[in-house]
Scaffold this motif. Sequence first.
Motif, PDB file in Angstrom:
ATOM      1  N   GLN A 236       5.756 -11.815  -7.340  1.00  0.00           N
ATOM      2  CA  GLN A 236       4.421 -11.977  -6.749  1.00  0.00           C
ATOM      3  C   GLN A 236       4.212 -11.137  -5.499  1.00  0.00           C
ATOM      4  O   GLN A 236       3.081 -10.977  -5.030  1.00  0.00           O
ATOM      5  CB  GLN A 236       4.188 -13.452  -6.415  1.00  0.00           C
ATOM      6  N   SER A 237       5.285 -10.583  -4.940  1.00  0.00           N
ATOM      7  CA  SER A 237       5.167  -9.779  -3.732  1.00  0.00           C
ATOM      8  C   SER A 237       4.391  -8.493  -4.010  1.00  0.00           C
ATOM      9  O   SER A 237       4.512  -7.895  -5.084  1.00  0.00           O
ATOM     10  CB  SER A 237       6.566  -9.433  -3.212  1.00  0.00           C
ATOM     11  N   GLN A 238       3.609  -8.079  -3.047  1.00  0.00           N
ATOM     12  CA  GLN A 238       2.856  -6.836  -3.165  1.00  0.00           C
ATOM     13  C   GLN A 238       3.473  -5.717  -2.320  1.00  0.00           C
ATOM     14  O   GLN A 238       2.850  -4.682  -2.085  1.00  0.00           O
ATOM     15  CB  GLN A 238       1.409  -7.072  -2.726  1.00  0.00           C
ATOM     16  N   LEU A 239       4.723  -5.914  -1.896  1.00  0.00           N
ATOM     17  CA  LEU A 239       5.392  -4.884  -1.109  1.00  0.00           C
ATOM     18  C   LEU A 239       5.653  -3.639  -1.967  1.00  0.00           C
ATOM     19  O   LEU A 239       5.737  -3.722  -3.201  1.00  0.00           O
ATOM     20  CB  LEU A 239       6.721  -5.429  -0.572  1.00  0.00           C
ATOM     21  N   PRO A 240       5.796  -2.474  -1.332  1.00  0.00           N
ATOM     22  CA  PRO A 240       6.040  -1.245  -2.082  1.00  0.00           C
ATOM     23  C   PRO A 240       7.281  -1.358  -2.971  1.00  0.00           C
ATOM     24  O   PRO A 240       8.303  -1.909  -2.559  1.00  0.00           O
ATOM     25  CB  PRO A 240       6.247  -0.196  -0.977  1.00  0.00           C
ATOM     26  N   GLY A 241       7.147  -0.856  -4.188  1.00  0.00           N
ATOM     27  CA  GLY A 241       8.286  -0.805  -5.098  1.00  0.00           C
ATOM     28  C   GLY A 241       8.368  -1.948  -6.080  1.00  0.00           C
ATOM     29  O   GLY A 241       9.067  -1.845  -7.083  1.00  0.00           O
ATOM     30  N   VAL A 242       7.670  -3.049  -5.825  1.00  0.00           N
ATOM     31  CA  VAL A 242       7.779  -4.192  -6.728  1.00  0.00           C
ATOM     32  C   VAL A 242       7.060  -3.928  -8.047  1.00  0.00           C
ATOM     33  O   VAL A 242       7.594  -4.203  -9.127  1.00  0.00           O
ATOM     34  CB  VAL A 242       7.232  -5.481  -6.071  1.00  0.00           C
ATOM     35  N   HIS A 243       5.855  -3.359  -7.986  1.00  0.00           N
ATOM     36  CA  HIS A 243       5.067  -3.133  -9.194  1.00  0.00           C
ATOM     37  C   HIS A 243       4.937  -1.656  -9.562  1.00  0.00           C
ATOM     38  O   HIS A 243       4.539  -1.334 -10.690  1.00  0.00           O
ATOM     39  CB  HIS A 243       3.677  -3.748  -9.022  1.00  0.00           C
ATOM     40  N   SER A 244       5.267  -0.789  -8.643  1.00  0.00           N
ATOM     41  CA  SER A 244       5.229   0.652  -8.913  1.00  0.00           C
ATOM     42  C   SER A 244       6.009   1.363  -7.811  1.00  0.00           C
ATOM     43  O   SER A 244       6.198   0.819  -6.721  1.00  0.00           O
ATOM     44  CB  SER A 244       3.791   1.173  -8.975  1.00  0.00           C
ATOM     45  N   GLY A 245       6.441   2.568  -8.107  1.00  0.00           N
ATOM     46  CA  GLY A 245       7.169   3.334  -7.105  1.00  0.00           C
ATOM     47  C   GLY A 245       8.468   2.673  -6.702  1.00  0.00           C
ATOM     48  O   GLY A 245       9.106   1.969  -7.489  1.00  0.00           O
TER      49      GLY A 245
END
Length: 370
Positions: free
Chosen positions: A80-89
């Motif tokens: 659920q985190s929106q930090l960089p790398g979790v969903h892309s990159g």
Amino acid sequence: MWRLGAVLLLLALAMALVVLAAVAGFASSEACTSAAAGPVGGVPAPLVPLFEGAASRFNLGPEGPAILAAINYEESDFGQSQLPGVHSGANSAGAAGPMQIGIGGLAGDTWDVVKVAAPGDPPGQAPSVYSEGDAVYSAAHYLAENGMAANPSSWQPAIYSYNHADWYVQAVLSRAQGYYHQGLAAGSATQPVSWPGQQQCTVQAGGYANPFAQVPSSHLVAERIDQGVDYADASADPILALGDAVITYAGPDPGWYGDSLNYTLADGPYAGRYVYVSEGVTPTVHTGQQVAAGQAIATFAVPGPHGIETGWADGPGRVLAKASALGQQAHGGDAGDNRTYCGNDFSALLAQLGAPPGTTEGRPVVGSGC
């Protein structure tokens, strides 16, 4: 996470050669229903069977699901985190996905070494670091390669290898302890996961279906894990094909107290494997028939003194359980007195697909592969 050693790389490459078959003429999709797992502690309901299945596949021990869940929470708050790398990159260290596995930079290229497709992924589809299922199974693979097992002495070094920080190890173990005591455990008999309700789903070509998706949750009773997994149902509810398959046997089988059904999976991660459904079962298909994932192939036999048993078969024709062929069954008395590796593996797959896992009855796993 950090770069693995060269030895692990060689092992992973050796294990990565998987042949995926595709057979023409099967239906592209089938409507089905899928039971949803109930939540355990603060773990989201859909992830419960995922952690259990991954821990079982890689023999992480009863506490394995809780440790995987704790890592998932620490790394991304269950995706659920929106930090960089979790969903892309990737983040600044080069880690990516809900389990924050290294894809380059300071975190190394760990993903290329440990990546594993979760059960039910379409055939030929490469594992994705951003997929919750693929990431969890790959993290379980990583922990196993770093020595994690049922023995508590193996947990700290394996978790430390995942993230080189003492605070991280303590945070994971502390949270995992809470999850475990609230019922998140491989084959927990004290606080079993509930399976309320039914929800609609679709099985894509090459995917796998919950074979009990059309059985009302109040009818189905998960029983012991032995050579396969035992289930009881007092109604003539349908049993579905786990995947696109060819029926290799359907008919009487006195060795299993009734009729048996055996089929070979045509595609997906388990292409070429044989699946049996035996004992209190009434086949509704015939030998040689092609079936699609989610298609009804049998019903629970009513009346019948026995429930059914389902699991990995050793080959085509009248059923010989793979566990029996490998000598994992009990020798003397009831052959099902052992909780076999094959049965445990099949239970984990069913749990991943939305079926209730079999019960362990507190017995250790016998065998080391299937």
